[in-house]
Every structure is written in C-alpha cells, then in structure tokens.
Scaffold this motif. Structure first.
Motif, PDB file in Angstrom:
ATOM      1  N   SER A  62      -8.925  36.372  -2.155  1.00  0.00           N
ATOM      2  CA  SER A  62      -9.660  37.311  -3.035  1.00  0.00           C
ATOM      3  C   SER A  62      -8.454  38.343  -3.355  1.00  0.00           C
ATOM      4  N   PHE A  63      -8.658  39.168  -4.444  1.00  0.00           N
ATOM      5  CA  PHE A  63      -7.600  40.271  -4.939  1.00  0.00           C
ATOM      6  C   PHE A  63      -7.284  41.053  -3.813  1.00  0.00           C
ATOM      7  N   LEU A 128     -13.505  32.202  -8.740  1.00  0.00           N
ATOM      8  CA  LEU A 128     -11.892  32.539  -8.385  1.00  0.00           C
ATOM      9  C   LEU A 128     -11.505  33.507  -9.663  1.00  0.00           C
ATOM     10  N   PHE A 129     -11.819  33.127 -10.905  1.00  0.00           N
ATOM     11  CA  PHE A 129     -11.041  34.057 -12.048  1.00  0.00           C
ATOM     12  C   PHE A 129     -12.079  34.888 -12.720  1.00  0.00           C
ATOM     13  N   MET A 136     -14.106  37.025  -6.790  1.00  0.00           N
ATOM     14  CA  MET A 136     -13.023  36.910  -6.040  1.00  0.00           C
ATOM     15  C   MET A 136     -11.814  37.586  -6.682  1.00  0.00           C
ATOM     16  N   GLY A 137     -11.933  37.957  -7.901  1.00  0.00           N
ATOM     17  CA  GLY A 137     -10.912  38.663  -8.604  1.00  0.00           C
ATOM     18  C   GLY A 137      -9.397  38.042  -8.854  1.00  0.00           C
ATOM     19  N   VAL A 138      -9.017  36.936  -8.843  1.00  0.00           N
ATOM     20  CA  VAL A 138      -7.919  36.414  -8.700  1.00  0.00           C
ATOM     21  C   VAL A 138      -6.989  36.503 -10.058  1.00  0.00           C
ATOM     22  N   THR A 139      -7.804  36.832 -11.233  1.00  0.00           N
ATOM     23  CA  THR A 139      -7.053  36.995 -12.424  1.00  0.00           C
ATOM     24  C   THR A 139      -6.015  38.314 -12.308  1.00  0.00           C
ATOM     25  N   ASN A 140      -5.055  38.183 -12.681  1.00  0.00           N
ATOM     26  CA  ASN A 140      -3.804  38.986 -12.882  1.00  0.00           C
ATOM     27  C   ASN A 140      -3.418  39.219 -11.300  1.00  0.00           C
ATOM     28  N   PHE A 141      -3.707  38.557 -10.245  1.00  0.00           N
ATOM     29  CA  PHE A 141      -3.365  38.751  -8.900  1.00  0.00           C
ATOM     30  C   PHE A 141      -2.815  37.498  -8.280  1.00  0.00           C
ATOM     31  N   GLU A 142      -2.722  36.113  -9.362  1.00  0.00           N
ATOM     32  CA  GLU A 142      -2.075  35.126  -9.037  1.00  0.00           C
ATOM     33  C   GLU A 142      -1.024  34.928  -8.139  1.00  0.00           C
TER      34      GLU A 142
END
Ligand code: HEC
Ligand code: HEC
Length: 373
Positions: A62-63, A128-129, A136-142
């Motif tokens: 998660s981010f 995920l995104f 989990m806030g993956v977007t922009n933290f890939e």
C-alpha cells in the motif's frame, strides 16, 4: 521410425527445458469435483501461489505501508473481517463489508454487486489502484512500491514464479490472483456428510437444519444453491449462467424501493431500474466465521440474518417492490431457527482456517521499508 525417434527426442528436450520452470498446481478437491476455470494467460503454479501469498500479507503493497490485502481479509475469519465496512489505507471507510475469500476460484462474478467483473485479475485492480475511495492507493506510487520489493527474498520468489527476477504490477496481480484461487474449502462437516458419505458428520439438529435450508418453506437453496452455496458459479460442470443477484428487502428508503443512495447495488453498474438493491448471494461456506453480514455488514449475527428472512425483509424493505419472490417470510419455531444456525455452522472448515499456506509465510520475505514521500 526416424520420425518417432525425433519426436521422442523433442519430448526429452522439452522435459529438460521445463525442468527449471514452475510446477503445475495440484488442487486439493474432493473426488469428482470440477477444477475451477483458470484464465489461459495465468495458469496456476505453486511458485506463483507462493509469491502471491507473500504479497497478500505485505503492507508494503500500500502507498503508506499500512495496509495489506490481509488487513481487510483475515485468514482466521475466512478472509473477511469483523468491521461492518472496511477502512482503506488513507483512513476512508468503504461502502462495503469485506468479502470472505472462499472458493473464489469458482465465482462466476466478483464482488457484492457487479456483473462484469469475472476474473480475479480484473477485480484486483480495484483494491490496488482505486482512488475513490483509496483501498491500497498504489496509483502514482507504483515505482515507490516496486522499489520496496527489490530484495533478495522477493527476487528469488519472482524468479521461481516467472523465470526472471523482475517484479512488476502485471506479475503482482497474476500472483495475487493465483493465491486467491488457491483458497479452496471443501472439508466442512457438510462436505464429509454430502461428499464423503460420513452419515454421522452432521448432528441430528444440523440434519434438520439442512432440510429446512433446502425446503420450499425457507427457499434458501434457490439463491444459495450448488456445492458453493451461491448461484454465482463457474466451472467445468456448470455452463448455464444462473441469476446471481437479488434484492432481499434490506431497505426501502422512499417507499418505491430505493436503497441508500451511496450503494444501490447492481443498478449502479447496469442503470436498469429493476436492478435496484440487487446484490450477489454470496457463498455460505465458512459463514459462521464471517460476521457481520450483508453487503454493508448491517446484520450482526446469523440469528439476525435468519430472523430477517423469516420476516421477509427488514422494516420498510419488506414491501420493496424489487424484492425477490423467494424472500416471502415464514413462520419458524425457536428449534427450527437453532437447527438452521447449526446447519450453517456445519459449513465451517477448520482445516481451511488452520492451513499454514493460508497464513503469512514464516519468516516473512523481507521488504525495504521506506516512508512514502
Ligand atoms: C481496505 C480493505 C480491503 C483491502 C486492502 C483489500 N480488500 Fe478485497 N475486498 C474488500 C471489500 C470491501 C470487498 C467487497 C468489494 C465490493 O463488493 O465492492 C472486497 C472484495 C474482494 C474480492 C472479491 C471476492 C468475491 O467473492 O467476489 C477479492 C478476490 C478480493 N477482495 C481480494 C483482495 C486482494 C487480493 C487484496 C490485495 C491486493 C484486497 N482484496 C485488498 C476489502 C479490501
Ligand atoms: C432471493 C434469493 C435469496 C434467498 C431466498 C436467500 N438468500 Fe441469503 N442472500 C441473498 C443475497 C442477495 C444476499 C446478500 C444481500 C445483500 O448483501 O444485500 C444474501 C446474504 C445472506 C447471508 C449473509 C452472507 C454474508 O457473507 O454476509 C446469509 C448468512 C444468508 N444469506 C443466508 C440465507 C439463508 C439461511 C436463507 C434461507 C432462510 C437465505 N439466505 C435465503 C440471497 C438470498
């Protein structure tokens, strides 16, 4: 003869070259059960399941390093959680109760109310995104997240699963989906009774409860049918698509059948008026472990759920015009209520909960812990 020799040689060479490849997955199913449908581009292997298992329990996914899949899907709760509605990594409450992850490999559709999500790989893009709300806030933290998994442990898991050590989100999703598919449960007392012919596996009360479950009086089996206790099933023996979504009469905000505006079920996806309040009838396997109940966790106990069906819905929901004809209400004695509850407890699979492969690997593969900014 020569041609035959060549083909034997080819087979030997192929076998040799496969030597280092991942091994096919062996399902642990009762005799005669269909294996689940697996997407062609993501065959099951032990190694992918192993990588997926490590990732499932990793908060680093998660981010802000706070939330793993397992934060909302707890193994000891059949991968559901005691909160009525889940809370994402940034602290925002989601609109729904975390689904149990039991025999998801057989699910015809995924989540509480979506007729277009048919593959776990697709569905996992949401936790995920998604950013409204964040799970989990993956977007922009890939890149930040992938860097955390740049460790010897994860490289070796990735190499075993995919042939080289480069981890990316395509591989993360495929591995997580494989792990989720591996979560099969067929060792309940009901399974012993129904599929292993052990007559004494269910108590007399559970047998009476089973009869009620499958009776026209209570109608449970109409929506929770088949070996998975849900009409939303997909496997080699079932080619028909059965109706998986129903309005059970939980709500009726305006007297015309409206569900609360933040979650009206299938209608939010199809925009069809008649899909108001339609949710998927979930599997009832391990249901005694997955309280609270319903898509929004609004019923606390199994006794509460059964009383809800006996009343034919809840409050104004009883007169919901979109309510299924099978939720018509019934009279029951206290004994009948207890028998039905006992039968539902007979769907609990202790071996599923205790299976060490369903818990975090020990020691946990290391990740690099970094702050998120
Ligand atoms: C913040 C809590 C939360 C996190 C984190 C989370 N989930 Fe979920 N999960 C849910 C909720 C809530 C639902 C129901 C969603 C819906 O119906 O819209 C769900 C549904 C699912 C489903 C559908 C099951 C079915 O039977 O249809 C799967 C599969 C799943 N999650 C797997 C995962 C995996 C794998 C991860 C990690 C990448 C994950 N989830 C992370 C809360 C969470
Ligand atoms: C008309 C179809 C239908 C019938 C009949 C039906 N169910 Fe359900 N069941 C559903 C749906 C749909 C849901 C989810 C509803 C929601 O969340 O809005 C559900 C949810 C449940 C849940 C909660 C599961 C969870 O994981 O939260 C339980 C337990 C349950 N039903 C048991 C029963 C029993 C016992 C009977 C018989 C007395 C029964 N059902 C009859 C469709 C049905």
């Amino acid at each position: 003869m020569a041609a035959k020799l060549v083909s034997i040689l080819t087979i030997v060479l192929l076998l040799l070259s496969c030597g280092e490849r991942a091994q096919p997955y062996e399902w642990d199913l009762p005799q005669g059960f269909p294996a689940p449908d697996i997407p062609e581009n993501n065959p099951m292997t032990k190694e992918k399941v192993a990588l997926g298992r490590a990732l499932f329990f990793a908060r680093a996914l998660s981010f802000n390093n706070t939330t793993a899949c397992a934060s909302c899907h707890l193994p000891e709760r059949a991968f559901s959680e005691p909160k009525a509605r889940s809370v994402g990594a940034s602290g925002v409450t989601l609109k729904r109760n975390a689904s149990a992850l039991v025999n998801v490999a057989y699910a015809g559709t995924l989540t509480w109310s979506h007729n277009g999500l048919r593959h776990i790989e697709q569905q996992l893009m949401i936790p995920l995104f998604a950013d409204t709300p964040i799970e989990m806030g993956v977007t922009n933290f890939e890149d930040v997240i992938l860097a955390r998994f740049n460790t010897a442990d994860y490289k070796s898991l990735t190499r075993a699963a995919f042939g080289d050590s480069v981890l990316n989100f395509d591989r993360i999703v495929k591995s997580l989906a494989s792990f989720v598919r591996s979560l099969v449960s067929f060792n309940s007392a009901f399974d012993d009774y129904a599929y292993r012919q052990i007559d004494e596996a269910l108590s007399p009360s559970q047998l009476r409860g089973m009869e009620l479950f499958f009776s026209e009086k209570m109608e449970c089996f109409h929506c929770h049918g088949g070996f998975n206790f849900t009409q939303s099933s997909k496997h080699a023996f079932q080619t028909l698509t059965l109706k998986a979504f129903h309005n059970t009469g939980l709500y009726n905000e305006d007297g015309n059948g409206a569900y609360p505006i933040d979650d009206q079920g299938l209608i939010d996806v199809t925009l069809e008026g008649s899909d108001m309040g339609h949710f998927r009838a979930p599997t009832l396997r391990n249901v005694a472990l997955t309280s609270p109940y319903m898509h929004d966790g609004s019923i606390a106990s199994l006794a509460g759920v059964i009383e809800f069906y006996a009343a034919g819905g809840r409050g104004k929901g009883i007169n919901n015009p979109w309510k299924s004809q099978f939720v018509k209400g019934f009279d029951m004695t206290k004994q009948e209520r207890d028998d039905l509850i006992n039968f539902l407890h007979g769907l609990t699979d202790e071996s599923f909960i205790k299976n060490k492969n369903h818990h975090p690997p020990i020691p946990a593969p290391s990740t690099i812990i970094m702050s998120h900014n």
